[in-house]
Scaffold this motif. Structure first.
Motif, PDB file in Angstrom:
ATOM      1  N   PRO A   1      48.220  39.754  33.352  1.00  0.00           N
ATOM      2  CA  PRO A   1      47.581  38.541  32.939  1.00  0.00           C
ATOM      3  C   PRO A   1      48.525  37.689  31.874  1.00  0.00           C
ATOM      4  N   PRO A   2      48.150  36.612  31.951  1.00  0.00           N
ATOM      5  CA  PRO A   2      48.806  35.491  31.286  1.00  0.00           C
ATOM      6  C   PRO A   2      48.852  35.771  29.859  1.00  0.00           C
ATOM      7  N   GLU A   3      50.175  35.483  29.012  1.00  0.00           N
ATOM      8  CA  GLU A   3      50.006  35.510  27.497  1.00  0.00           C
ATOM      9  C   GLU A   3      49.112  34.562  26.566  1.00  0.00           C
ATOM     10  N   ILE A   4      47.747  34.517  26.964  1.00  0.00           N
ATOM     11  CA  ILE A   4      47.032  33.710  25.994  1.00  0.00           C
ATOM     12  C   ILE A   4      45.880  34.595  25.540  1.00  0.00           C
ATOM     13  N   PRO A   5      45.379  34.160  24.540  1.00  0.00           N
ATOM     14  CA  PRO A   5      44.129  35.061  23.810  1.00  0.00           C
ATOM     15  C   PRO A   5      42.894  34.848  24.520  1.00  0.00           C
ATOM     16  N   PHE A   6      42.228  36.131  24.909  1.00  0.00           N
ATOM     17  CA  PHE A   6      41.131  36.273  25.652  1.00  0.00           C
ATOM     18  C   PHE A   6      39.931  36.888  24.886  1.00  0.00           C
TER      19      PHE A   6
ATOM     20  N   HIS B   1      39.086  42.929  42.989  1.00  0.00           N
ATOM     21  CA  HIS B   1      39.937  43.831  44.161  1.00  0.00           C
ATOM     22  C   HIS B   1      41.264  43.648  43.863  1.00  0.00           C
ATOM     23  N   HIS B   2      41.784  42.548  44.177  1.00  0.00           N
ATOM     24  CA  HIS B   2      43.326  42.011  44.062  1.00  0.00           C
ATOM     25  C   HIS B   2      43.423  41.112  43.015  1.00  0.00           C
ATOM     26  N   HIS B   3      42.597  41.059  42.038  1.00  0.00           N
ATOM     27  CA  HIS B   3      42.808  39.673  41.170  1.00  0.00           C
ATOM     28  C   HIS B   3      42.030  40.117  40.045  1.00  0.00           C
ATOM     29  N   SER B   4      42.135  39.319  38.913  1.00  0.00           N
ATOM     30  CA  SER B   4      41.271  39.646  37.782  1.00  0.00           C
ATOM     31  C   SER B   4      41.121  38.208  37.165  1.00  0.00           C
ATOM     32  N   CYS B   5      39.920  38.147  36.143  1.00  0.00           N
ATOM     33  CA  CYS B   5      39.841  36.778  35.477  1.00  0.00           C
ATOM     34  C   CYS B   5      39.483  37.276  34.164  1.00  0.00           C
ATOM     35  N   GLY B   6      39.625  36.448  33.194  1.00  0.00           N
ATOM     36  CA  GLY B   6      39.383  36.499  31.870  1.00  0.00           C
ATOM     37  C   GLY B   6      38.653  35.195  31.190  1.00  0.00           C
ATOM     38  N   LEU B   7      37.783  35.533  30.258  1.00  0.00           N
ATOM     39  CA  LEU B   7      37.571  34.431  29.362  1.00  0.00           C
ATOM     40  C   LEU B   7      38.186  34.092  28.239  1.00  0.00           C
ATOM     41  N   THR B   8      38.855  33.127  27.988  1.00  0.00           N
ATOM     42  CA  THR B   8      39.570  32.550  26.838  1.00  0.00           C
ATOM     43  C   THR B   8      39.065  32.533  25.575  1.00  0.00           C
ATOM     44  N   THR B   9      39.652  32.408  24.232  1.00  0.00           N
ATOM     45  CA  THR B   9      38.901  32.380  23.112  1.00  0.00           C
ATOM     46  C   THR B   9      38.595  30.536  23.087  1.00  0.00           C
TER      47      THR B   9
ATOM     48  N   VAL C   1      38.131  29.636  31.705  1.00  0.00           N
ATOM     49  CA  VAL C   1      38.231  30.967  32.646  1.00  0.00           C
ATOM     50  C   VAL C   1      39.603  30.999  33.168  1.00  0.00           C
ATOM     51  N   GLU C   2      40.412  31.883  33.125  1.00  0.00           N
ATOM     52  CA  GLU C   2      41.785  31.793  33.713  1.00  0.00           C
ATOM     53  C   GLU C   2      41.631  33.161  34.528  1.00  0.00           C
ATOM     54  N   CYS C   3      42.295  33.258  35.830  1.00  0.00           N
ATOM     55  CA  CYS C   3      42.528  34.238  36.848  1.00  0.00           C
ATOM     56  C   CYS C   3      43.815  34.468  37.071  1.00  0.00           C
ATOM     57  N   TRP C   4      44.149  35.540  37.670  1.00  0.00           N
ATOM     58  CA  TRP C   4      45.559  35.932  38.099  1.00  0.00           C
ATOM     59  C   TRP C   4      45.361  36.904  39.294  1.00  0.00           C
ATOM     60  N   GLY C   5      46.305  36.725  40.081  1.00  0.00           N
ATOM     61  CA  GLY C   5      46.417  37.943  41.137  1.00  0.00           C
ATOM     62  C   GLY C   5      46.136  37.105  42.601  1.00  0.00           C
ATOM     63  N   ASP C   6      45.766  38.023  43.596  1.00  0.00           N
ATOM     64  CA  ASP C   6      45.464  37.173  44.910  1.00  0.00           C
ATOM     65  C   ASP C   6      44.526  36.106  44.945  1.00  0.00           C
TER      66      ASP C   6
ATOM     67  N   GLY D   1      40.206  31.917  47.196  1.00  0.00           N
ATOM     68  CA  GLY D   1      39.840  30.987  46.112  1.00  0.00           C
ATOM     69  C   GLY D   1      39.343  31.882  44.874  1.00  0.00           C
ATOM     70  N   GLN D   2      39.444  33.065  44.707  1.00  0.00           N
ATOM     71  CA  GLN D   2      38.962  33.931  43.800  1.00  0.00           C
ATOM     72  C   GLN D   2      39.655  33.962  42.387  1.00  0.00           C
ATOM     73  N   SER D   3      40.928  33.232  42.583  1.00  0.00           N
ATOM     74  CA  SER D   3      41.565  33.032  41.148  1.00  0.00           C
ATOM     75  C   SER D   3      41.832  31.817  40.912  1.00  0.00           C
ATOM     76  N   THR D   4      40.879  31.089  41.626  1.00  0.00           N
ATOM     77  CA  THR D   4      40.963  29.373  41.256  1.00  0.00           C
ATOM     78  C   THR D   4      39.616  29.113  40.814  1.00  0.00           C
ATOM     79  N   PRO D   5      39.166  29.370  39.341  1.00  0.00           N
ATOM     80  CA  PRO D   5      37.802  29.124  38.879  1.00  0.00           C
ATOM     81  C   PRO D   5      37.482  27.602  39.012  1.00  0.00           C
ATOM     82  N   PRO D   6      36.362  27.295  38.858  1.00  0.00           N
ATOM     83  CA  PRO D   6      35.857  25.847  38.685  1.00  0.00           C
ATOM     84  C   PRO D   6      36.092  25.517  37.219  1.00  0.00           C
ATOM     85  N   GLU D   7      36.231  24.129  37.125  1.00  0.00           N
ATOM     86  CA  GLU D   7      35.969  23.724  35.652  1.00  0.00           C
ATOM     87  C   GLU D   7      34.695  23.779  35.285  1.00  0.00           C
ATOM     88  N   LEU D   8      34.687  24.093  33.970  1.00  0.00           N
ATOM     89  CA  LEU D   8      33.138  24.562  33.416  1.00  0.00           C
ATOM     90  C   LEU D   8      32.805  23.526  32.181  1.00  0.00           C
TER      91      LEU D   8
END
Length: 250
Positions: free
Chosen positions: A210-215, A222-230, A234-239, A243-250
């Motif tokens: 995961p990136p070094e930011i606060p969550f 499956h081959h990726h992860s996502c997190g809700l930042t403080t 939304v930030e995602c990492w992995g495969d 497009g599973q690691s490219t979240p939309p702007e909310l």
């Protein structure tokens, strides 16, 4: 799963990633909670009912007519705690994963099997147990997360205990304390009290880095992860093949 869904600031569900069965095409409406499985998602409406979308091959997208306070979607089934306090599951019951014990639960989690924390703080699991994933250790827990073939829970002292398959180290959590834990297929992720995200297990696609930011929270796929930042993003990492690691702007 190779997709994710979140509730935006307008209380609408937004999804991204693989869309084999319409799993990234949620219905219109306003919702209070959402969770996703391998090929479907379910959400609690603002009136308390549950609606699901995506694959319904095993009935996992056909929830009962009741009102719920929480839901969790697994591989081929889903479970929820009703507003009356009972647990209901729907979908495949091939291994008993949709047949919960008659116990009062505070929290619940569905994966390849199902687990929950009772009102007395004990963890109970049901469903497939061929790798020990439904055989939790003794002790009291605050929360539990069921993965495909393993489970992890946060104990009263905020340390993490895991059980089940450990082929990739997904059931060998790091030392330290955590306030959130969520499992992917072959990896696990948690959030420390200071917001640092840490993952363990299979990480060949970067899903355990995961990136070094606060969550606030994290979710393993499956081959990726996502997190809700403080800050609410939304930030995602992995495969990112779908497009599973490219979240939309909310």
């Amino acid at each position: 799963r190779q997709f994710h869904c979140v509730i935006d600031n307008n209380s609408e569900v937004k999804c991204w990633g693989e869309d084999l069965f319409g799993e990234t095409s949620p219905p219109d409406g306003t919702f209070t909670a959402v969770d996703v499985g391998f090929y479907n998602g379910c959400a609690i409406t603002t009136t308390g009912t549950v609606t699901c979308w995506g694959s319904d091959a095993d009935g996992q997208s056909s929830p009962p007519e009741d009102t719920f306070s929480t839901i969790s979607v697994g591989e081929d089934h889903a479970c929820g705690i009703t507003t009356a306090g009972s647990v209901l599951c729907w979908g495949s019951d091939e291994d008993g994963q949709s047949s919960p014990p008659d116990l009062p639960f505070e929290t619940i989690s569905a994966g390849g099997h199902s687990c929950g924390v009772t009102t007395s703080g004990q963890v109970a699991c049901w469903g497939a147990d061929n790798l020990g994933q439904a055989s939790p250790p003794e002790g009291t827990f605050k929360t539990v997360s069921a993965g495909r073939d393993h489970s992890c829970g946060i104990r009263e002292d905020n340390t993490v205990a895991c059980w089940g398959q450990d082929r990739y180290g997904q059931s060998t959590p790091p030392e330290g304390t955590f306030v959130r834990v969520n499992l992917g297929t072959y990896h696990s992720c948690g959030v420390a009290p200071d917001g640092t995200a840490e993952c363990w297990g299979w990480g060949h696609s970067g899903q355990a880095s995961p990136p070094e930011i606060p969550f606030e929270s994290v979710a393993g796929g499956h081959h990726h992860s996502c997190g809700l930042t403080t800050t609410g993003t939304v930030e995602c990492w992995g495969d990112d093949a779908f497009g599973q690691s490219t979240p939309p702007e909310l």
